[in-house]
Scaffold this motif. Structure first.
Motif, short mmCIF file in Angstrom:
data_model
loop_
_atom_site.label_atom_id
_atom_site.label_comp_id
_atom_site.label_asym_id
_atom_site.label_seq_id
_atom_site.Cartn_x
_atom_site.Cartn_y
_atom_site.Cartn_z
N ASP A 181 0.95 -1.18 0.00
CA ASP A 181 -0.04 0.07 0.02
C ASP A 181 0.92 1.26 -0.04
OD1 ASP A 181 1.07 -0.14 2.57
OD2 ASP A 181 -0.85 0.09 3.57
N ASN A 182 2.31 1.01 -0.13
CA ASN A 182 3.12 2.27 -0.24
C ASN A 182 3.19 3.13 -1.35
OD1 ASN A 182 3.93 2.35 2.41
ND2 ASN A 182 5.89 1.71 2.21
N SER A 183 3.03 2.04 -2.64
CA SER A 183 3.36 2.73 -4.02
C SER A 183 2.33 2.03 -5.11
CB SER A 183 4.70 2.21 -4.43
OG SER A 183 5.84 2.79 -3.60
N LEU A 184 2.24 3.01 -6.07
CA LEU A 184 1.46 2.84 -7.32
C LEU A 184 2.61 2.36 -8.32
CD1 LEU A 184 -0.87 5.78 -6.86
CD2 LEU A 184 -1.43 3.50 -6.49
N CYS A 185 2.22 1.68 -9.15
CA CYS A 185 3.21 1.30 -10.29
C CYS A 185 3.79 2.48 -11.08
CB CYS A 185 2.44 0.21 -11.31
SG CYS A 185 3.69 -0.43 -12.56
N GLY A 186 2.89 3.26 -11.64
CA GLY A 186 3.16 4.53 -12.54
C GLY A 186 3.64 3.92 -13.83
N GLY A 187 4.48 4.52 -14.43
CA GLY A 187 5.09 4.30 -15.75
C GLY A 187 4.36 5.24 -16.66
N ASN A 209 6.93 3.47 -9.43
CA ASN A 209 7.03 3.27 -8.08
C ASN A 209 6.87 4.59 -7.45
OD1 ASN A 209 7.34 1.95 -5.73
ND2 ASN A 209 9.78 2.07 -5.68
N ILE A 210 5.37 5.01 -7.68
CA ILE A 210 4.95 6.44 -7.47
C ILE A 210 4.51 6.33 -5.91
CG2 ILE A 210 3.21 8.09 -7.61
CD1 ILE A 210 5.19 8.03 -9.65
N PRO A 211 4.95 6.74 -4.88
CA PRO A 211 4.42 6.87 -3.15
C PRO A 211 2.86 7.10 -3.50
CG PRO A 211 6.50 8.20 -3.59
CD PRO A 211 6.03 7.82 -5.06
N THR A 212 2.22 6.32 -2.47
CA THR A 212 0.80 6.72 -2.35
C THR A 212 0.44 7.65 -1.54
OG1 THR A 212 0.62 5.31 -0.73
CG2 THR A 212 0.12 4.24 -2.73
N LEU A 213 -0.67 8.51 -1.70
CA LEU A 213 -1.01 9.67 -0.80
C LEU A 213 -1.15 9.04 0.63
CD1 LEU A 213 -3.15 11.74 -3.02
CD2 LEU A 213 -0.85 12.14 -2.63
N VAL A 228 2.42 -8.57 4.84
CA VAL A 228 2.13 -10.25 5.01
C VAL A 228 2.29 -10.84 6.35
CG1 VAL A 228 2.65 -12.71 3.80
CG2 VAL A 228 2.29 -10.21 2.32
N ARG A 229 3.66 -11.11 6.70
CA ARG A 229 4.00 -11.55 7.79
C ARG A 229 3.32 -11.14 9.11
NH1 ARG A 229 7.45 -9.11 11.29
NH2 ARG A 229 8.30 -7.11 10.79
N THR A 230 2.99 -9.93 9.02
CA THR A 230 2.16 -9.40 10.20
C THR A 230 0.52 -9.45 10.42
OG1 THR A 230 2.39 -7.13 9.49
CG2 THR A 230 4.29 -8.05 10.76
N GLY A 231 0.15 -9.70 8.97
CA GLY A 231 -1.45 -9.52 8.59
C GLY A 231 -1.87 -8.52 8.40
N GLU A 232 -1.41 -7.38 8.24
CA GLU A 232 -1.72 -6.29 8.21
C GLU A 232 -1.78 -5.81 6.63
OE1 GLU A 232 -1.93 -3.74 10.92
OE2 GLU A 232 -1.68 -5.50 11.91
N THR A 233 -2.86 -6.55 6.09
CA THR A 233 -2.94 -6.64 4.38
C THR A 233 -4.23 -5.85 4.19
OG1 THR A 233 -3.79 -8.67 4.51
CG2 THR A 233 -1.30 -8.56 4.28
N THR A 234 -5.13 -5.41 4.71
CA THR A 234 -6.25 -4.99 4.58
C THR A 234 -6.25 -3.74 3.68
OG1 THR A 234 -6.62 -3.72 6.51
CG2 THR A 234 -7.29 -6.14 6.42
N THR A 235 -5.25 -2.95 3.87
CA THR A 235 -4.83 -1.78 2.96
C THR A 235 -4.31 -1.79 1.84
OG1 THR A 235 -2.92 -1.48 4.15
CG2 THR A 235 -4.92 -0.24 5.07
N ILE A 236 -4.13 -3.08 1.11
CA ILE A 236 -3.44 -3.40 -0.04
C ILE A 236 -4.79 -3.53 -1.09
CG2 ILE A 236 -2.09 -4.92 -1.45
CD1 ILE A 236 -0.56 -5.65 1.07
N PRO A 237 -4.94 -2.80 -2.02
CA PRO A 237 -5.83 -3.09 -2.90
C PRO A 237 -6.02 -4.24 -3.69
CG PRO A 237 -5.05 -0.73 -3.13
CD PRO A 237 -4.18 -1.43 -2.18
#
Length: 490
Positions: free
Chosen positions: A69-75, A305-309, A451-460
């Motif tokens: 959830d940190n970055s968008l692909c961009g390009g 690798n565009i940072p998300t807002l 993934v390892r901490t289960g904090e994945t709900t914010t990954i689209p």
């Protein structure tokens, strides 16, 4: 290890060993083995070849952010490097070319390491124990990358394998792989020195930090805390006082660097063979699409690798890391009104500043390769891993807070306790997770932490029963006669 000697050796090594192979016996291997490993130089040159595959981990690091959830692909547009776009959207499948590259390149590093280990007893020389230890460290590094991405993968040790063997080898469980990595790294720690004469070589601190991370990934919190404490208490490392200086090209291999991948941007490169390139390819892909004006000290890139807002806005007021992590293009253009740039896909005005391309680092190739080293393991990362182990293991929250607050004080440029975290238990756990995200933003760790901490709900688009692992490349499964089971739901 940024030396011309390295580059000459690598050209020789590619001529002997090939560029794309892994899990494969050398085409001319039988006569090569008779004439190789007869001197210390042979072993040293082969070891440089194992180090060289670290350059390909630029892709692992980019995807570790884009998948999160940190970055968008961009390009340039929505189909630019479609393999990456699919991972950003969580629509990737077993035919994804980027994932196959990671699979092949990590095994290429492992294969080169195993070639040395196969002939480790052929010739004796004074530095051979360290050569073998560095080789095992690198093999562990590559295997850990494979486990992070794919989970269960085939493991083979200390020998090349024939084509027939490559088609009959079974996958090993993650437990089996981790057990082997623990064994290897404990051996490595006993041999390697704290400091090496050549930057970029594996050290005792790097081996301990990697071992501690492997323990943490398995939630072996007691072992992780004890191992990481050895790094912390060694006195070999310290936080750089000014966070904004950590990632500058002129501040590589600094006091905070536990393990750093060395890149050389003056050789140029080609889109025809990324594995052959000595520069940091990620940096060229990450930079803004400048089109004119004086945009020094930066140069242009391909706006991936565009940072998300969400990550941009996650920093507290006064946190110096925000300005050092993101390039705010609107602010930059306001200060440099002659600068022009092209807005790419996913444009939101921010770019990754930690790994932005610098003009002085790429005289031979403006748009592809750069000299920016990758800070693979930083001391701040070690402190935060240790804090997590102490807290989540129920060992000592006071020690966890101490390590966490060392990182926070540097971030806010304060020496007092006014901004210290004072919580305990689960609340402290959340604070440590948040601090890891802020401290390490843009460095390739975020997806695997989630993934390892289960904090994945914010990954689209993330599906827990599927996307906790990436799919094994379909063609690799087919080459084994379909004896490998694909990862779930792919």
């Amino acid at each position: 290890m940024k030396t011309k000697i390295k580059l000459i050796v690598i050209v020789l090594f590619f001529a002997i060993f090939g560029c794309d192979d892994y899990l494969e016996i050398l085409p001319k291997g039988q006569e090569n083995t008779e004439n190789f490993f007869n001197s210390a130089d042979d072993y040293e040159n082969a070891l440089v070849g194992v180090y060289d595959l670290l350059s390909t981990t630029y892709l692992n690091n980019i995807l570790g952010e884009i998948a999160s959830d940190n970055s968008l692909c961009g390009g340039e547009n929505a189909t630019d490097v479609l393999d990456w776009q699919q991972i950003d959207d969580m629509t990737h499948n077993p035919d994804n070319g980027a994932l196959r590259n990671i699979f092949q390149w990590m095994y290429a590093g492992i294969s080169r390491a195993n070639y040395i280990l196969e002939f480790k007893d052929k010739t004796n020389f004074d530095r051979k124990p360290q050569v073998i230890a560095e080789t095992k460290f690198l093999r562990s590094y590559y295997y850990f990358e494979l486990v992070k991405f794919f989970g269960e993968v085939p493991m083979y040790l200390d020998k090349r394998i024939t084509l027939a063997e490559s088609q009959s080898i079974n996958k090993s469980t993650t437990t089996q792989i981790y057990e082997q990595l623990e064994k290897d790294l404990l051996e490595v720690v006993a041999v390697l020195p704290w400091q090496q004469s050549q930057s970029g070589r594996a050290t005792k601190g790097a081996a301990l930090a990697l071992l501690g991370k492997i323990y943490l990934y398995q939630e072996k919190f007691a072992q992780a805390s004890q191992t990481l404490d050895k790094v912390i208490n060694s006195g070999q490392y310290s936080l750089v006082s000014d966070f904004s200086s950590i990632f500058l090209n002129q501040n590589e291999n600094n006091s905070e660097s536990v393990f750093e991948v060395q890149y050389f941007g003056q050789e140029g490169g080609s889109f025809d063979c990324f594995v052959c390139v000595e520069g940091n390819i990620a940096v060229g892909f990450i930079g803004p699409r400048f089109t004119g004006g004086n945009h020094a000290p930066y140069t242009s890139g391909f706006s991936f690798n565009i940072p998300t807002l969400a990550i941009v806005n996650a920093f507290e007021v006064g946190d110096t890391r925000k300005a050092a992590t993101f390039l705010d293009m609107n602010t930059f253009v306001s200060a440099n009104p002659d600068v022009t740039f092209s807005q790419g896909h996913d444009h939101n005005g921010f770019y990754n500043l930690k790994y932005i391309p610098y003009a002085e680092g790429n005289a031979s190739d403006v748009n592809l390769t750069h000299s920016n080293n990758y800070r693979a393991i930083r001391y701040a990362d070690v402190l935060l891993m240790a804090a997590e182990a102490y807290n989540r293991g129920g060992i000592n929250d006071a020690t966890a807070r101490n390590y966490l607050n060392l990182v926070r004080r540097r971030a806010f440029n304060v020496s007092d306790t006014s901004l210290d975290i004072t919580s305990s238990g689960a609340t402290l756990t959340g604070a440590i997770f948040k601090e890891r995200r802020l401290e390490l933003a843009g460095e390739g760790h975020r997806f695997f932490d989630q993934v390892r901490t289960g904090e994945t709900t914010t990954i689209p688009g993330y599906t827990p029963s599927k996307n906790n692992l990436f799919p094994l490349p379909r063609i690799e499964i087919e080459l084994t006669g379909n004896r490998w089971k694909q990862n779930p739901n792919y």
